[in-house]
Design an enzyme around this catalytic site. Structure first.
Site, PDB file in Angstrom:
ATOM      1  N   HIS A 158      -4.699 -37.204 -78.915  1.00  0.00           N
ATOM      2  CA  HIS A 158      -5.383 -35.928 -79.149  1.00  0.00           C
ATOM      3  C   HIS A 158      -5.344 -35.543 -80.621  1.00  0.00           C
ATOM      4  O   HIS A 158      -4.290 -35.534 -81.237  1.00  0.00           O
ATOM      5  CB  HIS A 158      -4.737 -34.820 -78.305  1.00  0.00           C
ATOM      6  CG  HIS A 158      -5.193 -34.825 -76.881  1.00  0.00           C
ATOM      7  ND1 HIS A 158      -4.957 -33.793 -76.013  1.00  0.00           N
ATOM      8  CD2 HIS A 158      -5.912 -35.735 -76.190  1.00  0.00           C
ATOM      9  CE1 HIS A 158      -5.499 -34.069 -74.836  1.00  0.00           C
ATOM     10  NE2 HIS A 158      -6.076 -35.251 -74.918  1.00  0.00           N
TER      11      HIS A 158
ATOM     12  N   TYR B  83      -4.477 -23.335 -74.725  1.00  0.00           N
ATOM     13  CA  TYR B  83      -3.453 -22.316 -74.509  1.00  0.00           C
ATOM     14  C   TYR B  83      -4.177 -20.972 -74.535  1.00  0.00           C
ATOM     15  O   TYR B  83      -4.755 -20.615 -75.564  1.00  0.00           O
ATOM     16  CB  TYR B  83      -2.423 -22.350 -75.634  1.00  0.00           C
ATOM     17  CG  TYR B  83      -1.585 -23.620 -75.680  1.00  0.00           C
ATOM     18  CD1 TYR B  83      -0.322 -23.649 -75.112  1.00  0.00           C
ATOM     19  CD2 TYR B  83      -2.049 -24.784 -76.309  1.00  0.00           C
ATOM     20  CE1 TYR B  83       0.466 -24.795 -75.159  1.00  0.00           C
ATOM     21  CE2 TYR B  83      -1.275 -25.932 -76.360  1.00  0.00           C
ATOM     22  CZ  TYR B  83      -0.010 -25.929 -75.785  1.00  0.00           C
ATOM     23  OH  TYR B  83       0.756 -27.073 -75.841  1.00  0.00           O
TER      24      TYR B  83
ATOM     25  N   PRO C 162       8.632 -24.178 -72.421  1.00  0.00           N
ATOM     26  CA  PRO C 162       7.702 -25.312 -72.455  1.00  0.00           C
ATOM     27  C   PRO C 162       6.496 -25.150 -73.391  1.00  0.00           C
ATOM     28  O   PRO C 162       5.912 -26.152 -73.788  1.00  0.00           O
ATOM     29  CB  PRO C 162       7.239 -25.453 -71.002  1.00  0.00           C
ATOM     30  CG  PRO C 162       7.574 -24.158 -70.343  1.00  0.00           C
ATOM     31  CD  PRO C 162       8.727 -23.578 -71.080  1.00  0.00           C
TER      32      PRO C 162
ATOM     33  N   LYS D 121       8.169 -29.228 -76.651  1.00  0.00           N
ATOM     34  CA  LYS D 121       9.174 -29.882 -77.493  1.00  0.00           C
ATOM     35  C   LYS D 121      10.336 -30.510 -76.724  1.00  0.00           C
ATOM     36  O   LYS D 121      11.108 -31.295 -77.294  1.00  0.00           O
ATOM     37  CB  LYS D 121       9.742 -28.875 -78.504  1.00  0.00           C
ATOM     38  CG  LYS D 121       8.740 -28.460 -79.552  1.00  0.00           C
ATOM     39  CD  LYS D 121       8.520 -29.586 -80.552  1.00  0.00           C
ATOM     40  CE  LYS D 121       7.340 -29.341 -81.452  1.00  0.00           C
ATOM     41  NZ  LYS D 121       6.308 -30.347 -81.370  1.00  0.00           N
TER      42      LYS D 121
ATOM     43  N   TYR E 146       3.703 -28.509 -84.361  1.00  0.00           N
ATOM     44  CA  TYR E 146       3.216 -29.025 -83.085  1.00  0.00           C
ATOM     45  C   TYR E 146       3.248 -30.556 -83.051  1.00  0.00           C
ATOM     46  O   TYR E 146       3.677 -31.153 -82.065  1.00  0.00           O
ATOM     47  CB  TYR E 146       1.797 -28.505 -82.844  1.00  0.00           C
ATOM     48  CG  TYR E 146       1.304 -28.688 -81.423  1.00  0.00           C
ATOM     49  CD1 TYR E 146       1.568 -27.735 -80.441  1.00  0.00           C
ATOM     50  CD2 TYR E 146       0.578 -29.824 -81.056  1.00  0.00           C
ATOM     51  CE1 TYR E 146       1.129 -27.900 -79.146  1.00  0.00           C
ATOM     52  CE2 TYR E 146       0.128 -30.004 -79.756  1.00  0.00           C
ATOM     53  CZ  TYR E 146       0.407 -29.037 -78.811  1.00  0.00           C
ATOM     54  OH  TYR E 146      -0.023 -29.215 -77.525  1.00  0.00           O
TER      55      TYR E 146
HETATM   56  P1  RFL Z   1      16.788 -34.613 -67.625  1.00  0.00           P
HETATM   57  O1  RFL Z   1      15.419 -35.113 -67.509  1.00  0.00           O
HETATM   58  O2  RFL Z   1      17.160 -33.313 -66.977  1.00  0.00           O
HETATM   59  O3  RFL Z   1      17.750 -35.766 -67.074  1.00  0.00           O
HETATM   60  C1  RFL Z   1      19.112 -35.548 -66.804  1.00  0.00           C
HETATM   61  C2  RFL Z   1      19.537 -36.533 -65.743  1.00  0.00           C
HETATM   62  O4  RFL Z   1      20.946 -36.381 -65.506  1.00  0.00           O
HETATM   63  C3  RFL Z   1      21.189 -36.407 -64.122  1.00  0.00           C
HETATM   64  N1  RFL Z   1      22.432 -35.670 -63.882  1.00  0.00           N
HETATM   65  C4  RFL Z   1      23.592 -36.267 -63.592  1.00  0.00           C
HETATM   66  N2  RFL Z   1      23.923 -37.568 -63.425  1.00  0.00           N
HETATM   67  C5  RFL Z   1      25.214 -37.839 -63.122  1.00  0.00           C
HETATM   68  N3  RFL Z   1      26.154 -36.892 -62.956  1.00  0.00           N
HETATM   69  C6  RFL Z   1      25.874 -35.584 -63.118  1.00  0.00           C
HETATM   70  N4  RFL Z   1      26.811 -34.646 -62.971  1.00  0.00           N
HETATM   71  C7  RFL Z   1      24.542 -35.223 -63.444  1.00  0.00           C
HETATM   72  N5  RFL Z   1      23.912 -34.041 -63.667  1.00  0.00           N
HETATM   73  C8  RFL Z   1      22.642 -34.338 -63.929  1.00  0.00           C
HETATM   74  C9  RFL Z   1      19.987 -35.755 -63.505  1.00  0.00           C
HETATM   75  O5  RFL Z   1      19.803 -36.174 -62.144  1.00  0.00           O
HETATM   76  C10 RFL Z   1      18.863 -36.269 -64.406  1.00  0.00           C
HETATM   77  O6  RFL Z   1      18.287 -37.470 -63.934  1.00  0.00           O
HETATM   78  O7  RFL Z   1      17.267 -34.483 -69.162  1.00  0.00           O
HETATM   79  P2  RFL Z   1      16.854 -35.356 -70.462  1.00  0.00           P
HETATM   80  O8  RFL Z   1      16.977 -36.824 -70.191  1.00  0.00           O
HETATM   81  O9  RFL Z   1      17.590 -34.732 -71.567  1.00  0.00           O
HETATM   82  O10 RFL Z   1      15.290 -35.117 -70.661  1.00  0.00           O
HETATM   83  C11 RFL Z   1      14.795 -33.869 -71.068  1.00  0.00           C
HETATM   84  C12 RFL Z   1      13.361 -33.676 -70.591  1.00  0.00           C
HETATM   85  O11 RFL Z   1      13.236 -34.147 -69.273  1.00  0.00           O
HETATM   86  C13 RFL Z   1      12.966 -32.210 -70.633  1.00  0.00           C
HETATM   87  O12 RFL Z   1      13.242 -31.684 -71.924  1.00  0.00           O
HETATM   88  C14 RFL Z   1      11.497 -31.957 -70.328  1.00  0.00           C
HETATM   89  O13 RFL Z   1      11.102 -32.482 -69.081  1.00  0.00           O
HETATM   90  C15 RFL Z   1      11.283 -30.466 -70.306  1.00  0.00           C
HETATM   91  N6  RFL Z   1       9.957 -30.109 -69.813  1.00  0.00           N
HETATM   92  C16 RFL Z   1       8.895 -30.221 -70.649  1.00  0.00           C
HETATM   93  N7  RFL Z   1       9.092 -30.715 -71.906  1.00  0.00           N
HETATM   94  C17 RFL Z   1       8.052 -30.880 -72.730  1.00  0.00           C
HETATM   95  O14 RFL Z   1       8.263 -31.378 -73.849  1.00  0.00           O
HETATM   96  N8  RFL Z   1       6.769 -30.510 -72.342  1.00  0.00           N
HETATM   97  C18 RFL Z   1       6.514 -30.000 -71.110  1.00  0.00           C
HETATM   98  O15 RFL Z   1       5.369 -29.738 -70.790  1.00  0.00           O
HETATM   99  C19 RFL Z   1       7.596 -29.835 -70.201  1.00  0.00           C
HETATM  100  N9  RFL Z   1       7.401 -29.351 -68.956  1.00  0.00           N
HETATM  101  C20 RFL Z   1       9.742 -29.669 -68.494  1.00  0.00           C
HETATM  102  C21 RFL Z   1       8.450 -29.297 -68.088  1.00  0.00           C
HETATM  103  C22 RFL Z   1      10.786 -29.614 -67.554  1.00  0.00           C
HETATM  104  C23 RFL Z   1      10.559 -29.190 -66.254  1.00  0.00           C
HETATM  105  N10 RFL Z   1      11.647 -29.176 -65.355  1.00  0.00           N
HETATM  106  C24 RFL Z   1      12.029 -30.412 -64.741  1.00  0.00           C
HETATM  107  C25 RFL Z   1      12.547 -28.076 -65.454  1.00  0.00           C
HETATM  108  C26 RFL Z   1       8.208 -28.860 -66.780  1.00  0.00           C
HETATM  109  C27 RFL Z   1       9.257 -28.821 -65.848  1.00  0.00           C
HETATM  110  C28 RFL Z   1       8.989 -28.364 -64.439  1.00  0.00           C
END
Ligand code: RFL
Length: 389
Positions: free
Chosen positions: A72, A200, A292, A296, A384
């Protein structure tokens, strides 16, 4: 059992760290509480900064990303009927890539399987122990029984609700938080997106986002009350509300379809300092959360992993611990700038129920300034697409 780096959490942060370490000849074990399907069923992010895609390519997971990711050049901001285009490429020379977090996680699993890096799913009651000593270990149990994994370092990649952050003594940990008075109601539909680029939309009824995962998969989000329930939002009501918040000319292109995912996420800014203690280092959502808007979250997880892997590689390859010592400071400097941007963009684009107040007039002035100033647009654009590492 013994490994060099015990990685707790098999989300994008933990998986990418394991892969980069493997490429550098450093062995690790990933301990994940959920099953692979649990991890792959989470909705997550969809926008990748240029620096993020560069790191993924270097780690050897750029193939499908380059084939299927959508590049994009810009995005739109709709403000009470007007549309302002932010030409990212013209303003910064950089672009962003649309590629779902689920797809990225898939690619990381495939690469780790091929490399033979151990990922233990269903790891319960995971506990990092003796992290302030030279001989840390991690205990956990699985269906096979109790385990103890000795290691040199523990990487806490276990997300916001994980255990690793709590392992840092409370008197050493400072946390900073802002909770916003609303949430995001998001859906995914198997329909072509309303337009190629993201929109947005600021509107008196509340913020709306039109985003996408692919040419056949759309993601739409609405600002909603923090305590709202998805049961109150049948698809028909969701689309009626979305249409009402978009400029008429844009709404005309909306293709409705049944939602295949629907959830409400709270909006929060959160940072924990320092991002480590002793032989434990935090990366990703375990250390910080951004609202969100601004997209980031995933990009910050990747930048943490970049700094942490570089520091671990320097330790093992060059016997140099300087980067490990400064990891928290280095990562936090970038984290705080992304926190600032996400907070600013969130504050500008949402409705805070302050119609007719000083804050609302300031918000209007913020948009007018942005619309009339290339310098302001450049400041938005450079954040961004991602600030330099
Ligand atoms: P994650 O993805 O939460 O992964 C953490 C992993 O650790 C596991 N875990 C454990 N394992 C063992 N023992 C324990 N005690 C544990 N506790 C937890 C969990 O099962 C999981 O698999 O963190 P990580 O790897 O730091 O990744 C971060 C990103 O996933 C996150 O920042 C983004 O997904 C946030 N987010 C978004 N970010 C964007 O940049 N753009 C977006 O549009 C966006 N939309 C979102 C989102 C996060 C969302 N959720 C899941 C709250 C939309 C949603 C709905």
């Amino acid at each position: 059992e013994r490994t060099r780096v015990a990685i707790i959490g098999g989300g994008p942060a933990g998986l990418l760290l394991a892969l980069i370490l493997h490429r550098a000849g450093i062995d690790s074990v990933v301990l994940e509480r959920g099953s692979r399907d649990d991890v792959l069923s989470r909705m997550g992010a969809d926008m990748l900064e240029k620096a993020t895609t560069d790191i993924l390519r270097t780690a050897g997971v750029g193939g499908r990303l380059d084939r299927e990711g959508l590049v994009h050049d810009g995005f739109d901001i709709a403000w009470r009927g007007e549309v302002l285009h932010i030409p990212l490429r013209d303003l910064t020379g950089k672009t962003v890539t649309i590629y779902g977090e689920t797809e990225l996680t898939h690619d990381l699993y495939d690469a780790l399987d091929e490399a033979g890096v151990p990922i233990i799913h269903g790891a319960e009651d995971v506990r990092p122990q003796d992290i302030a000593t030279d001989a840390p270990f991690v205990t956990f149990h699985t269906v096979d029984g109790e385990h103890s994994l000795e290691c040199d370092y523990v990487a806490g990649c276990d997300g916001f609700h994980g255990v690793c952050r709590q392992t840092i003594p409370a008197d050493l940990l400072r946390t900073f938080e802002r909770v916003y008075p609303f949430g995001w109601l998001g859906i995914l539909t198997r329909t072509p997106p309303i337009q190629d680029e993201l929109i947005y939309a600021h509107h008196a009824r509340g913020f709306a986002l039109c985003s996408l995962r692919s040419p056949q998969l759309s993601r739409y989000c609405l600002q909603c009350d923090a305590g709202d329930d998805v049961a109150n939002w049948p698809d028909e009501r969701f689309f009626d509300e979305l249409e009402a918040r978009l400029p008429v000319a844009v709404a005309a292109h909306l293709k409705r379809g049944p939602s295949i995912e629907k959830s409400i996420a709270p909006l929060r800014s959160f940072v924990a300092e320092p991002m480590g203690h002793g032989r434990l280092f935090l990366a990703g959502d375990a250390a910080h959360i951004v609202p969100p808007a601004g997209a980031k979250g995933l990009n910050l997880a990747v930048s943490d992993v970049h700094y942490l892997s570089r520091a671990l590689i320097a330790h093992y390859r060059d016997k140099d611990d300087q980067l490990l010592k400064t990891y928290s400071e280095t990562a936090l400097a970038r984290v705080w700038k992304a926190e600032r941007f996400s907070w600013w963009f969130t504050s500008m684009i949402h409705m805070f129920g302050e119609e007719g107040t000083f804050s609302q007039r300031i918000q209007e002035a913020e948009f007018d300034y942005l619309a009339g100033s290339q310098a302001a647009q450049t400041a938005l654009a450079e954040n961004y697409v991602g600030l330099p590492y």
